[in-house]
Design a protein around this motif. Sequence first.
Motif, PDB file in Angstrom:
ATOM      1  N   THR A 143       0.837  -1.201   0.000  1.00  0.00           N
ATOM      2  CA  THR A 143       0.000   0.000   0.000  1.00  0.00           C
ATOM      3  C   THR A 143       0.872   1.251   0.000  1.00  0.00           C
ATOM      4  N   ARG A 144       1.917   1.229   0.801  1.00  0.00           N
ATOM      5  CA  ARG A 144       2.816   2.378   0.867  1.00  0.00           C
ATOM      6  C   ARG A 144       3.473   2.640  -0.488  1.00  0.00           C
ATOM      7  N   ALA A 145       3.761   1.585  -1.241  1.00  0.00           N
ATOM      8  CA  ALA A 145       4.379   1.772  -2.550  1.00  0.00           C
ATOM      9  C   ALA A 145       3.474   2.598  -3.464  1.00  0.00           C
ATOM     10  N   VAL A 146       2.160   2.353  -3.378  1.00  0.00           N
ATOM     11  CA  VAL A 146       1.203   3.122  -4.176  1.00  0.00           C
ATOM     12  C   VAL A 146       1.190   4.580  -3.720  1.00  0.00           C
ATOM     13  N   VAL A 147       1.194   4.783  -2.420  1.00  0.00           N
ATOM     14  CA  VAL A 147       1.180   6.150  -1.887  1.00  0.00           C
ATOM     15  C   VAL A 147       2.469   6.879  -2.263  1.00  0.00           C
ATOM     16  N   ASP A 148       3.585   6.212  -2.076  1.00  0.00           N
ATOM     17  CA  ASP A 148       4.879   6.840  -2.370  1.00  0.00           C
ATOM     18  C   ASP A 148       5.051   7.165  -3.852  1.00  0.00           C
ATOM     19  N   ALA A 149       4.321   6.450  -4.692  1.00  0.00           N
ATOM     20  CA  ALA A 149       4.394   6.730  -6.127  1.00  0.00           C
ATOM     21  C   ALA A 149       3.576   7.968  -6.508  1.00  0.00           C
ATOM     22  N   GLY A 150       2.893   8.575  -5.530  1.00  0.00           N
ATOM     23  CA  GLY A 150       2.151   9.809  -5.787  1.00  0.00           C
ATOM     24  C   GLY A 150       0.739   9.616  -6.268  1.00  0.00           C
ATOM     25  N   ALA A 151       0.128   8.459  -5.951  1.00  0.00           N
ATOM     26  CA  ALA A 151      -1.199   8.154  -6.491  1.00  0.00           C
ATOM     27  C   ALA A 151      -2.323   8.916  -5.798  1.00  0.00           C
ATOM     28  N   VAL A 152      -2.185   9.210  -4.494  1.00  0.00           N
ATOM     29  CA  VAL A 152      -3.323   9.742  -3.737  1.00  0.00           C
ATOM     30  C   VAL A 152      -3.842  11.071  -4.285  1.00  0.00           C
TER      31      VAL A 152
END
Length: 519
Positions: A143-152
């Motif tokens: 989940t953090r990987a998605v957040v860190d990729a700037g998705a939010v």
Amino acid sequence: MSGNNRQALYKNNAKEQLGKEKRTEEIISIRKDKREEAISKRRNLKPEDDVEVSAGQSGPFDESMLRMTVEAALSKDPATQLAAVQQARKMLSSDRNPPIDDLISSGILPVLVNCLSSSEYPNLQFEAAWALTNIASGNSEQTRAVVDAGAVPLFLQLLSCGNMSVCEQAVWALGNIIGDGPHFRDYCLQLGILQPLLSFIIPDIPIGFLRNVTWVIVNLCRSKDPAPSHEVVQTILPALALLIHHQDINILVDTVWALSYLTDGGNEQIQMVIESGVVAHLVPILGHTDVKVQTAALRAVGNIVTGTDEQTQLVLECDVLKYIPGLLAHYKEKINKEAVWFVSNITAGNAQQVQAVLDAGLIPMIIHLLDRGDYPTQKEAAWAISNVTISGRPHQVQQMVKMGVLRPFCSLLDCKETQILQVVLDGINNILKMAGTITEEVTAEIERCGGLDKIESLQNHENEDIYKLTFEIIDTYFSSEEEEGHMAVPSSSEFAFGAPGAAPPAPEGPSGTGDWKFS
């Protein structure tokens, strides 16, 4: 210790703290048994995708296919890129060991996030959002990987894109991110998720979309360490007050679970829920025909009565006790246990509230479950009975004794849990203190049912409080210096435990599940 101090210890201090620790454990247990009620992350699965992906492949997720998929996803040709992103989404939608880590390692994550900005290609946005949703459904690191990729921030932009399919998928992805814990919940709140999310609660929204919105609200309310801010709670409550009238079972269940989380956040949040006006609509849901709805409602209403006596009284004034007999006699043991826990919080209130429980005819049912329920239910029943001896008046305690409480209560002196032994011994000690004119009959019944032998054996208990309490009970009420007549066991014609309307006493011996039905 004075009676008032002991009452404060149970209701406001130890009872609230220990009880809420138990509720946390029970919530986890209930969630495991009923995943649809409280699951914090969900993958979007499409069964036919699994067939399409694996067809003609020696292994659906081999390195060579991943490499080709990533290369195609970087293509400048919109059709090629869409096909590649769709292929990645299908891999992640497989119901058999989705290769989340492999996809992350492949380097496709930034590509998928970049696709969220392709407003001229809504199908590409949708497929990329779906793939990211399923990555975010994994463990915290994934989940953090998605957040860190700037998705939010991009997901939040998609909430106002106008394409309902893309909006819904963005909501789903954000729900998975928020469901990872309060850190990402607060991050999404800071970026402004709340107002656009709540704007979807409109009459013409598709039912599936509204289910997702309600589930995300559950995740916003879920965490307590830290709890959502009062401003967030105040903003969410009107939406829950609206959704609680919805006829869809999934939406209703999630709405009530959200309320249960909020009411588990302390007296201030309980008061906020009360002031929203939702309690009058929440209480009747206890009589719902769906077990999932009943379970959630019982937890939410039960949390409210852990609050102040005034908060408890408000629930009683909603005629809540008329629903409790059906829950105490429910065919599901977990509902029996939760219902007894609910009653234990009422009997931890004041004498007026204890009387309400007596007037509703609940004590015989509690005694029956104390005798015949499963062990978790028996423990809650012990709290309920012991609380009567703290909050109630002598005549109320004597009335409970005459209903036959002593034998099953003393039976719990065999248990191994120090806390429950303390609860039962406190209750027995208080009963003896309040017995008044029936003291001799009470001591005789305790001796007759084997309770005295068990109390004597507990004088060797390793816990100092336990053996001190047993010594106090024996020295005060069962001393050999007492007159012999004091210890005489009266005949059944002289004193009978079990008033009309009480649950019939079970045969002596180990308690079982029984098949007693309450009408």
